[in-house]
Design a protein around this motif. Structure first.
Motif, PDB file in Angstrom:
ATOM      1  N   GLY A   8      40.122  59.023  36.088  1.00 43.99           N
ATOM      2  CA  GLY A   8      41.061  59.554  35.050  1.00 43.99           C
ATOM      3  C   GLY A   8      42.334  59.065  34.879  1.00 43.99           C
ATOM      4  O   GLY A   8      43.425  59.805  34.499  1.00 43.99           O
ATOM      5  N   GLY A   9      42.399  57.550  35.034  1.00 40.97           N
ATOM      6  CA  GLY A   9      43.577  56.915  34.970  1.00 40.97           C
ATOM      7  C   GLY A   9      44.541  56.994  35.879  1.00 40.97           C
ATOM      8  O   GLY A   9      45.728  56.656  35.964  1.00 40.97           O
ATOM      9  N   GLY A  10      43.966  57.529  37.136  1.00 43.28           N
ATOM     10  CA  GLY A  10      45.024  57.707  38.357  1.00 43.28           C
ATOM     11  C   GLY A  10      45.137  56.316  38.784  1.00 43.28           C
ATOM     12  O   GLY A  10      44.339  55.299  38.588  1.00 43.28           O
ATOM     13  N   SER A  11      45.975  56.262  39.883  1.00 50.66           N
ATOM     14  CA  SER A  11      46.413  54.893  40.469  1.00 50.66           C
ATOM     15  C   SER A  11      45.269  54.154  41.146  1.00 50.66           C
ATOM     16  O   SER A  11      45.322  52.938  41.430  1.00 50.66           O
ATOM     17  CB  SER A  11      47.670  55.342  41.245  1.00 50.66           C
ATOM     18  OG  SER A  11      47.245  56.022  42.523  1.00 50.66           O
ATOM     19  N   GLY A  12      44.325  55.100  41.561  1.00 54.90           N
ATOM     20  CA  GLY A  12      43.191  54.374  42.291  1.00 54.90           C
ATOM     21  C   GLY A  12      42.125  53.549  41.442  1.00 54.90           C
ATOM     22  O   GLY A  12      41.166  53.066  41.757  1.00 54.90           O
ATOM     23  N   THR A  13      42.352  53.728  40.210  1.00 55.94           N
ATOM     24  CA  THR A  13      41.522  53.215  39.066  1.00 55.94           C
ATOM     25  C   THR A  13      41.008  51.707  39.426  1.00 55.94           C
ATOM     26  O   THR A  13      39.772  51.414  39.352  1.00 55.94           O
ATOM     27  CB  THR A  13      41.867  53.590  37.761  1.00 55.94           C
ATOM     28  OG1 THR A  13      41.998  54.632  37.678  1.00 55.94           O
ATOM     29  CG2 THR A  13      40.803  52.871  36.667  1.00 55.94           C
ATOM     30  N   GLY A  14      41.856  50.974  39.519  1.00 50.01           N
ATOM     31  CA  GLY A  14      41.628  49.662  39.688  1.00 50.01           C
ATOM     32  C   GLY A  14      40.952  49.155  40.817  1.00 50.01           C
ATOM     33  O   GLY A  14      40.081  48.526  40.972  1.00 50.01           O
ATOM     34  N   ILE A  15      41.330  49.723  42.070  1.00 52.54           N
ATOM     35  CA  ILE A  15      40.600  49.623  43.383  1.00 52.54           C
ATOM     36  C   ILE A  15      39.177  49.962  43.323  1.00 52.54           C
ATOM     37  O   ILE A  15      38.310  49.206  43.821  1.00 52.54           O
ATOM     38  CB  ILE A  15      41.344  50.393  44.388  1.00 52.54           C
ATOM     39  CG1 ILE A  15      42.468  49.642  44.764  1.00 52.54           C
ATOM     40  CG2 ILE A  15      40.591  50.534  45.679  1.00 52.54           C
ATOM     41  CD1 ILE A  15      43.594  50.368  45.550  1.00 52.54           C
ATOM     42  N   ALA A  16      38.926  51.139  42.546  1.00 58.41           N
ATOM     43  CA  ALA A  16      37.686  51.723  42.367  1.00 58.41           C
ATOM     44  C   ALA A  16      36.739  50.696  41.605  1.00 58.41           C
ATOM     45  O   ALA A  16      35.921  50.314  41.859  1.00 58.41           O
ATOM     46  CB  ALA A  16      37.557  52.910  41.636  1.00 58.41           C
ATOM     47  N   ILE A  17      37.170  50.067  40.431  1.00 60.82           N
ATOM     48  CA  ILE A  17      36.307  49.119  39.719  1.00 60.82           C
ATOM     49  C   ILE A  17      36.026  47.881  40.453  1.00 60.82           C
ATOM     50  O   ILE A  17      35.219  47.539  40.269  1.00 60.82           O
ATOM     51  CB  ILE A  17      37.349  48.658  38.316  1.00 60.82           C
ATOM     52  CG1 ILE A  17      37.485  49.923  37.427  1.00 60.82           C
ATOM     53  CG2 ILE A  17      36.748  47.847  37.640  1.00 60.82           C
ATOM     54  CD1 ILE A  17      38.372  49.994  36.161  1.00 60.82           C
ATOM     55  N   GLN A  18      37.386  47.536  41.161  1.00 62.53           N
ATOM     56  CA  GLN A  18      36.954  46.083  41.885  1.00 62.53           C
ATOM     57  C   GLN A  18      35.928  46.519  42.979  1.00 62.53           C
ATOM     58  O   GLN A  18      34.963  45.723  43.300  1.00 62.53           O
ATOM     59  CB  GLN A  18      38.204  45.677  42.567  1.00 62.53           C
ATOM     60  CG  GLN A  18      39.360  45.006  41.549  1.00 62.53           C
ATOM     61  CD  GLN A  18      38.772  43.647  40.968  1.00 62.53           C
ATOM     62  OE1 GLN A  18      37.658  43.631  40.571  1.00 62.53           O
ATOM     63  NE2 GLN A  18      39.718  42.707  41.109  1.00 62.53           N
TER      64      GLN A  18
ATOM     65  N   GLU B 272      49.064  46.926  48.841  1.00 61.01           N
ATOM     66  CA  GLU B 272      48.294  46.091  49.547  1.00 61.01           C
ATOM     67  C   GLU B 272      46.527  45.919  49.605  1.00 61.01           C
ATOM     68  O   GLU B 272      45.859  45.147  49.675  1.00 61.01           O
ATOM     69  CB  GLU B 272      48.684  46.178  51.023  1.00 61.01           C
ATOM     70  CG  GLU B 272      50.359  45.836  51.205  1.00 61.01           C
ATOM     71  CD  GLU B 272      50.821  46.124  52.457  1.00 61.01           C
ATOM     72  OE1 GLU B 272      51.888  45.239  52.951  1.00 61.01           O
ATOM     73  OE2 GLU B 272      50.428  47.384  52.920  1.00 61.01           O
ATOM     74  N   ILE B 273      45.965  47.267  49.494  1.00 63.65           N
ATOM     75  CA  ILE B 273      44.567  47.710  49.645  1.00 63.65           C
ATOM     76  C   ILE B 273      44.140  47.029  48.356  1.00 63.65           C
ATOM     77  O   ILE B 273      43.212  46.349  48.272  1.00 63.65           O
ATOM     78  CB  ILE B 273      44.325  48.993  49.660  1.00 63.65           C
ATOM     79  CG1 ILE B 273      44.547  49.648  50.930  1.00 63.65           C
ATOM     80  CG2 ILE B 273      42.943  49.224  49.309  1.00 63.65           C
ATOM     81  CD1 ILE B 273      44.576  50.888  51.461  1.00 63.65           C
ATOM     82  N   GLY B 274      44.883  47.351  47.253  1.00 60.68           N
ATOM     83  CA  GLY B 274      44.374  46.700  45.885  1.00 60.68           C
ATOM     84  C   GLY B 274      44.346  45.049  45.802  1.00 60.68           C
ATOM     85  O   GLY B 274      43.271  44.487  45.456  1.00 60.68           O
ATOM     86  N   ALA B 275      45.459  44.278  46.487  1.00 59.26           N
ATOM     87  CA  ALA B 275      45.548  43.044  46.764  1.00 59.26           C
ATOM     88  C   ALA B 275      44.480  42.348  47.487  1.00 59.26           C
ATOM     89  O   ALA B 275      43.544  41.609  47.061  1.00 59.26           O
ATOM     90  CB  ALA B 275      46.804  42.339  47.131  1.00 59.26           C
ATOM     91  N   CYS B 276      43.900  43.215  48.624  1.00 58.58           N
ATOM     92  CA  CYS B 276      42.775  43.074  49.481  1.00 58.58           C
ATOM     93  C   CYS B 276      41.466  42.970  48.847  1.00 58.58           C
ATOM     94  O   CYS B 276      40.464  42.144  49.053  1.00 58.58           O
ATOM     95  CB  CYS B 276      42.714  43.723  50.644  1.00 58.58           C
ATOM     96  SG  CYS B 276      41.531  43.831  52.080  1.00 58.58           S
TER      97      CYS B 276
END
Length: 128
Positions: free
Chosen positions: A99-109, A33-37
Motif C-alpha cells: 500500500g505504498g508503505g515505507s517497506g515497499t522497496g525492500i519487499a520488492i527487492q 540500512e536494511i534496504g541497502a543490504c
C-alpha cells in the motif's frame, strides 16, 4: 568444463536458507540500512544469475550442435524472457500489497532475490 564453471559459481553464490532476504539483513539496523543490504544482495543474485544463464546457454548451444537442431537456444531465450516478465509482475504485486508503505522497496527487492535464487537453481539444473 561446464562442471568446473558450476563449482566456481557455487563458490561465488552463497545459498541462503532464510525465508526472507530482508531477514538476512535484519542486523543491519535501520530500515535504510536494511534496504541497502537487500539491494546489495539483489545485485549479487543478478550477477550470479548472469553466470548461470551463460552456463545454461552454453549447454543449450552444445545440445543444438550435437543434435543438429536449433531448438534449445531459442527455447532458453523464450523461457528467460517469460521468467523475467513473471518476476517483475509478481514482485510488483508484492510491492502493491504494501500500500505504498515505507517497506515497499525492500519487499520488492526481497521478492526478486527469492525468485532469482530459484531461477539460478533451475538454470543450473539445465546445464547438467
Amino acid at each position: 568444463m561446464i562442471k568446473k564453471i558450476c563449482l566456481f559459481l557455487l563458490c561465488l553464490y552463497p545459498f541462503h536458507v532464510a525465508a526472507d532476504p530482508s531477514l538476512e539483513c535484519s542486523d543491519a539496523g535501520s530500515q535504510v540500512e536494511i534496504g541497502a543490504c537487500v539491494s546489495e544482495a539483489a545485485q549479487r543474485v543478478e550477477a550470479a544469475m548472469g553466470i548461470a544463464q551463460e552456463i545454461a546457454m552454453a549447454s543449450a548451444q552444445e545440445l543444438d550442435e550435437v543434435t543438429g537442431r536449433a531448438v534449445a537456444v531459442p527455447a532458453m531465450n523464450t523461457a528467460q524472457e517469460a521468467w523475467a516478465a513473471y518476476r517483475d509482475a509478481q514482485c510488483n504485486a508484492v510491492g502493491a500489497s504494501f500500500g505504498g508503505g515505507s517497506g515497499t522497496g525492500i519487499a520488492i527487492q526481497s521478492c526478486k532475490i527469492e525468485l532469482g535464487r530459484a531461477r539460478i537453481t533451475e538454470l543450473m539444473s539445465m546445464a547438467q
